[in-house]
Design a protein around this motif. Structure first.
Motif, short mmCIF file in Angstrom:
data_model
loop_
_atom_site.label_atom_id
_atom_site.label_comp_id
_atom_site.label_asym_id
_atom_site.label_seq_id
_atom_site.Cartn_x
_atom_site.Cartn_y
_atom_site.Cartn_z
N GLU A 175 3.19 -1.84 4.30
CA GLU A 175 2.88 -0.42 4.26
C GLU A 175 4.12 0.36 3.84
O GLU A 175 5.16 0.30 4.50
N ASP A 185 -7.91 6.50 5.51
CA ASP A 185 -9.26 6.14 5.09
C ASP A 185 -9.73 6.92 3.86
O ASP A 185 -10.67 6.49 3.18
N SER A 224 -8.05 7.37 1.21
CA SER A 224 -7.33 6.91 0.02
C SER A 224 -8.23 6.08 -0.88
O SER A 224 -8.81 5.08 -0.46
N SER A 279 -0.26 4.67 -0.70
CA SER A 279 -0.85 6.00 -0.49
C SER A 279 -0.47 6.54 0.88
O SER A 279 -0.55 5.82 1.88
N GLU A 310 -8.90 -2.94 -1.31
CA GLU A 310 -9.66 -3.76 -0.37
C GLU A 310 -10.83 -4.45 -1.06
O GLU A 310 -11.22 -5.56 -0.67
N SER A 366 -1.17 -1.01 -4.50
CA SER A 366 -2.19 0.05 -4.55
C SER A 366 -1.47 1.38 -4.38
O SER A 366 -0.72 1.58 -3.42
N THR A 367 -1.70 2.28 -5.33
CA THR A 367 -0.97 3.54 -5.31
C THR A 367 -1.71 4.64 -6.05
O THR A 367 -2.34 4.38 -7.09
N SER A 382 -7.12 4.54 -3.69
CA SER A 382 -6.39 3.34 -4.12
C SER A 382 -6.45 2.25 -3.06
O SER A 382 -6.58 1.05 -3.38
N ARG A 383 -6.39 2.64 -1.79
CA ARG A 383 -6.51 1.65 -0.71
C ARG A 383 -7.91 1.01 -0.72
O ARG A 383 -8.05 -0.21 -0.58
N ARG A 384 -8.93 1.85 -0.89
CA ARG A 384 -10.29 1.32 -0.88
C ARG A 384 -10.50 0.34 -2.02
O ARG A 384 -11.09 -0.74 -1.84
N ARG A 422 0.48 -7.84 4.22
CA ARG A 422 0.41 -6.42 3.87
C ARG A 422 1.75 -5.74 4.18
O ARG A 422 2.35 -5.99 5.22
N HIS A 468 0.84 -1.19 0.00
CA HIS A 468 0.00 0.00 0.00
C HIS A 468 0.88 1.25 0.00
O HIS A 468 1.68 1.45 0.91
#
Length: 212
Positions: free
Chosen positions: A42, A14, A16, A10, A23, A94-95, A18-20, A40, A8
């Motif tokens: 980070e 919350d 973000s 970004s 998921e 994710s970015t 790209s994170r969502r 994961r 991840h």
């Protein structure tokens, strides 16, 4: 894909996109493969140090198996990140796009995992370096969000997209050539441009969960 590594990038939490979106994919994949192992990493909200002179000296030490303890310490995090990458089947990055490229934390992660003798090697042919990838049998999924619109293939701003091209180039260099990109565009645009793009990305990601 029994082992998944999710990186991840970004710097947002919350908020973000790209994170969502990541998921959405991970939840769909785990629903189909409940026994799959998910790790994961980070790199957006945790410090990944940039490479420095000590790193370079240790990485290119002529006798890798006889590095001094100080050099082993200089490479400790890099060794951990490389082994983490090599130990998984599917890499999910994710970015967001930041200033036409990737966030600094993701670039730092890249510099830590592109390691001579571990993820790539080289020989000399008439004095010219020839590179060989060392990573085999892995796939990658890049999930990205972009503030503008038209950065994808065939878009009017495609030539300004140095994020996807950087990731594809680096991953291909070490041997990961099976790369899929799913993007949501137009966060900074008016109306519902981003909502529509994000919904399309979610649909594509759920479908991909059944293909990996």
């Amino acid at each position: 894909m029994s082992k998944i590594l999710a990186v991840h990038a970004s710097p947002r939490g919350d908020r973000s996109h790209s994170r969502r979106l990541a998921e959405v994919f991970l939840a769909a994949l785990q629903a189909r493969r409940p026994q799959a192992q998910l790790t994961r990493r980070e790199v957006g909200r945790a410090l990944i140090p940039p490479v420095n002179e000590a790193f370079v000296a240790a990485a290119f030490y002529p006798e890798p198996n006889a590095r001094p303890l100080s050099m082993q310490a200089d490479l400790a995090l890099s060794d951990e990140l490389v082994n983490e990458l090599l130990g998984h089947d599917l890499l999910v990055i994710s970015t967001p796009m930041h200033n036409f490229s990737v966030p600094s934390g993701l670039k730092a992660w890249i510099d830590q995992i592109v390691r001579v003798g571990l993820t790539f090697d080289h020989t000399l042919d008439n004095g010219v370096a020839q590179y060989q990838p060392l990573v085999r049998g892995k796939k990658a999924l890049i999930i990205t969000s972009r503030g503008g619109f038209g950065f994808g293939p065939g878009g009017e701003l495609e030539s300004m997209n140095h994020a996807d091209t950087l990731l594809r180039t680096v991953l291909g260099f070490i041997g990961i050539t099976d790369v899929t990109v799913v993007a949501a565009e137009g966060e900074e645009s008016a109306d519902r441009t981003f909502d529509v793009s994000a919904a399309e990305a979610e649909e594509r990601l759920r479908a991909l969960a059944g293909e990996f």
